[in-house]
Design a protein around this motif. Structure first.
Motif, PDB file in Angstrom:
ATOM      1  N   VAL A  26      52.094  37.158  53.742  1.00  0.00           N
ATOM      2  CA  VAL A  26      51.978  38.326  52.868  1.00  0.00           C
ATOM      3  C   VAL A  26      53.330  38.495  52.182  1.00  0.00           C
ATOM      4  N   VAL A  27      53.338  38.458  50.866  1.00  0.00           N
ATOM      5  CA  VAL A  27      54.589  38.539  50.110  1.00  0.00           C
ATOM      6  C   VAL A  27      54.967  39.999  49.919  1.00  0.00           C
ATOM      7  N   LYS A  28      56.173  40.338  50.338  1.00  0.00           N
ATOM      8  CA  LYS A  28      56.639  41.719  50.303  1.00  0.00           C
ATOM      9  C   LYS A  28      57.541  42.002  49.113  1.00  0.00           C
ATOM     10  N   ARG A  29      58.340  41.020  48.728  1.00  0.00           N
ATOM     11  CA  ARG A  29      59.255  41.167  47.592  1.00  0.00           C
ATOM     12  C   ARG A  29      59.073  39.995  46.640  1.00  0.00           C
ATOM     13  N   PRO A  30      59.343  40.186  45.349  1.00  0.00           N
ATOM     14  CA  PRO A  30      59.218  39.065  44.404  1.00  0.00           C
ATOM     15  C   PRO A  30      60.142  37.909  44.792  1.00  0.00           C
ATOM     16  N   LEU A  31      59.601  36.704  44.728  1.00  0.00           N
ATOM     17  CA  LEU A  31      60.387  35.524  45.045  1.00  0.00           C
ATOM     18  C   LEU A  31      61.047  34.927  43.817  1.00  0.00           C
ATOM     19  N   THR A  32      60.702  35.442  42.648  1.00  0.00           N
ATOM     20  CA  THR A  32      61.265  34.902  41.406  1.00  0.00           C
ATOM     21  C   THR A  32      62.765  35.119  41.312  1.00  0.00           C
ATOM     22  N   GLU A  33      63.280  36.100  42.026  1.00  0.00           N
ATOM     23  CA  GLU A  33      64.719  36.376  41.971  1.00  0.00           C
ATOM     24  C   GLU A  33      65.530  35.406  42.825  1.00  0.00           C
ATOM     25  N   LEU A  34      64.857  34.593  43.635  1.00  0.00           N
ATOM     26  CA  LEU A  34      65.561  33.679  44.528  1.00  0.00           C
ATOM     27  C   LEU A  34      65.911  32.374  43.817  1.00  0.00           C
ATOM     28  N   PRO A  35      66.999  31.718  44.235  1.00  0.00           N
ATOM     29  CA  PRO A  35      67.326  30.389  43.707  1.00  0.00           C
ATOM     30  C   PRO A  35      66.469  29.330  44.386  1.00  0.00           C
ATOM     31  N   ASN A  36      66.777  28.052  44.156  1.00  0.00           N
ATOM     32  CA  ASN A  36      66.134  26.996  44.935  1.00  0.00           C
ATOM     33  C   ASN A  36      66.373  27.275  46.413  1.00  0.00           C
ATOM     34  N   CYS A  37      65.299  27.371  47.166  1.00  0.00           N
ATOM     35  CA  CYS A  37      65.514  27.805  48.552  1.00  0.00           C
ATOM     36  C   CYS A  37      64.331  27.478  49.446  1.00  0.00           C
ATOM     37  N   GLN A  55      60.248  48.121  55.373  1.00  0.00           N
ATOM     38  CA  GLN A  55      61.384  48.755  54.703  1.00  0.00           C
ATOM     39  C   GLN A  55      62.636  47.895  54.679  1.00  0.00           C
ATOM     40  N   ASP A  56      62.651  46.825  55.443  1.00  0.00           N
ATOM     41  CA  ASP A  56      63.835  45.969  55.518  1.00  0.00           C
ATOM     42  C   ASP A  56      64.009  45.229  54.188  1.00  0.00           C
ATOM     43  N   PRO A  57      65.103  45.439  53.461  1.00  0.00           N
ATOM     44  CA  PRO A  57      65.284  44.782  52.158  1.00  0.00           C
ATOM     45  C   PRO A  57      65.530  43.288  52.254  1.00  0.00           C
ATOM     46  N   ASP A  58      65.860  42.778  53.431  1.00  0.00           N
ATOM     47  CA  ASP A  58      66.107  41.351  53.595  1.00  0.00           C
ATOM     48  C   ASP A  58      64.842  40.557  53.919  1.00  0.00           C
ATOM     49  N   VAL A  59      63.723  41.257  54.109  1.00  0.00           N
ATOM     50  CA  VAL A  59      62.449  40.585  54.386  1.00  0.00           C
ATOM     51  C   VAL A  59      61.698  40.386  53.084  1.00  0.00           C
ATOM     52  N   TYR A  60      61.433  39.131  52.739  1.00  0.00           N
ATOM     53  CA  TYR A  60      60.677  38.800  51.526  1.00  0.00           C
ATOM     54  C   TYR A  60      59.207  38.523  51.825  1.00  0.00           C
ATOM     55  N   VAL A  61      58.946  37.895  52.946  1.00  0.00           N
ATOM     56  CA  VAL A  61      57.600  37.426  53.277  1.00  0.00           C
ATOM     57  C   VAL A  61      57.339  37.700  54.758  1.00  0.00           C
ATOM     58  N   LEU A  62      56.113  38.088  55.062  1.00  0.00           N
ATOM     59  CA  LEU A  62      55.672  38.208  56.450  1.00  0.00           C
ATOM     60  C   LEU A  62      54.744  37.038  56.747  1.00  0.00           C
ATOM     61  N   HIS A  63      55.146  36.200  57.664  1.00  0.00           N
ATOM     62  CA  HIS A  63      54.326  35.049  58.043  1.00  0.00           C
ATOM     63  C   HIS A  63      53.510  35.448  59.266  1.00  0.00           C
ATOM     64  N   MET A  64      52.171  35.397  59.142  1.00  0.00           N
ATOM     65  CA  MET A  64      51.292  35.966  60.159  1.00  0.00           C
ATOM     66  C   MET A  64      50.839  34.972  61.224  1.00  0.00           C
TER      67      MET A  64
END
Length: 254
Positions: free
Chosen positions: A95-106, A208-217
């Motif tokens: 489940v994607v929590k934050r946009p990943l477009t802001e990330l570099p190659n990662c 609410q954690d700003p460092d979490v981008y994705v929740l892997h279930m």
């Protein structure tokens, strides 16, 4: 126009050029190889500009049996298509929590031991992904879970980028980041049950954690556990907030 690798081997054996065309992958049976074999036909079609892609053939049976569970060909397509088109690859149980477009190659770490192949973002024709393709071709293993995903990526990152664990530093690859487990795997697989427990505090923490981008279930483990849509389960809270249409149409349980 098409070409197939003569054998399953290093991608350098593939003489295939799609400049000015695009790549299309079509699985097909090959009678001359006998029952249980299947190849992937890499075909050029004249749609837009593209890179010269690698091509390959695979033995169907070598990909499909792992603890009596199917291993689908898309495990191999992941590396090919990400190298060819670039973009973002996600496992289906996230489940994607934050946009990943802001990330570099990662990519990210899923633990202090392994890099993650479940969330990947790279530009087209990136040399790290090409190295993953070559490793896949040379060292494919259909018997060990994760051998062609996280273990493969960890080995390539270590050899090519000097990956340091558990920090995730890659001193030899300045254009690649390996994020901490918190980014894509805030709960490790051995704690998957926590996603299914009524816990408002943990739900708030994860959402609410700003460092979490994705929740892997961790669907391999959690797929039989009921998700009560209106509960305080972290999975349910994430669904209501981040996938509201799916949650609204799922009924009382997902």
């Amino acid at each position: 126009m098409e070409n197939l690798c003569p054998t399953w081997g290093p991608l350098s054996q593939c003489k295939f050029n799609c400049i000015g065309k695009t790549l299309r992958l079509l699985p097909f049976a090959s009678p001359r190889l006998g029952k249980g074999w299947k190849k992937v036909r890499a075909e050029c079609v004249p749609v837009g500009d593209s890179y010269p892609p690698p091509c390959f053939s695979v033995r169907k049976q070598a990909l499909h049996k792992l603890h009596n569970k199917p291993v689908s060909p898309p495990r191999s397509y992941r590396w090919l298509l990400l190298w060819y088109y670039g973009g973002i690859y996600l496992d289906l149980d996230v489940v994607v929590k934050r946009p990943l477009t802001e990330l570099p190659n990662c990519t990210g770490l899923e633990s202090g031991q392994w890099a993650s192949a479940g969330v990947l973002k790279f530009t087209p024709a990136h040399p790290l992904i090409r190295a993953c393709l070559d490793h896949f071709a040379a060292h494919f293993d259909g018997k060990v879970w994760g051998a062609n995903g996280p273990k493969l990526l960890t080995r390539v990152l270590t050899k090519r980028c000097g990956l340091e664990l558990p920090s995730g530093r890659v001193p030899f690859c300045s254009d690649v980041r390996v994020l901490s487990p918190r980014a894509f795997y805030p709960l490790p697989w051995w704690d998957w049950q926590l996603y299914m427990q009524d816990d408002a505090f943990l739900s708030d923490l994860l959402l609410q954690d700003p460092d979490v981008y994705v929740l892997h279930m961790w669907n391999l483990h959690s797929r039989q556990a009921p998700v009560r849509v209106h509960s305080e389960q972290p999975y349910a809270r994430a669904a209501r907030r981040l996938c509201p249409l799916t949650a609204a149409h799922s009924g009382p349980e997902m």
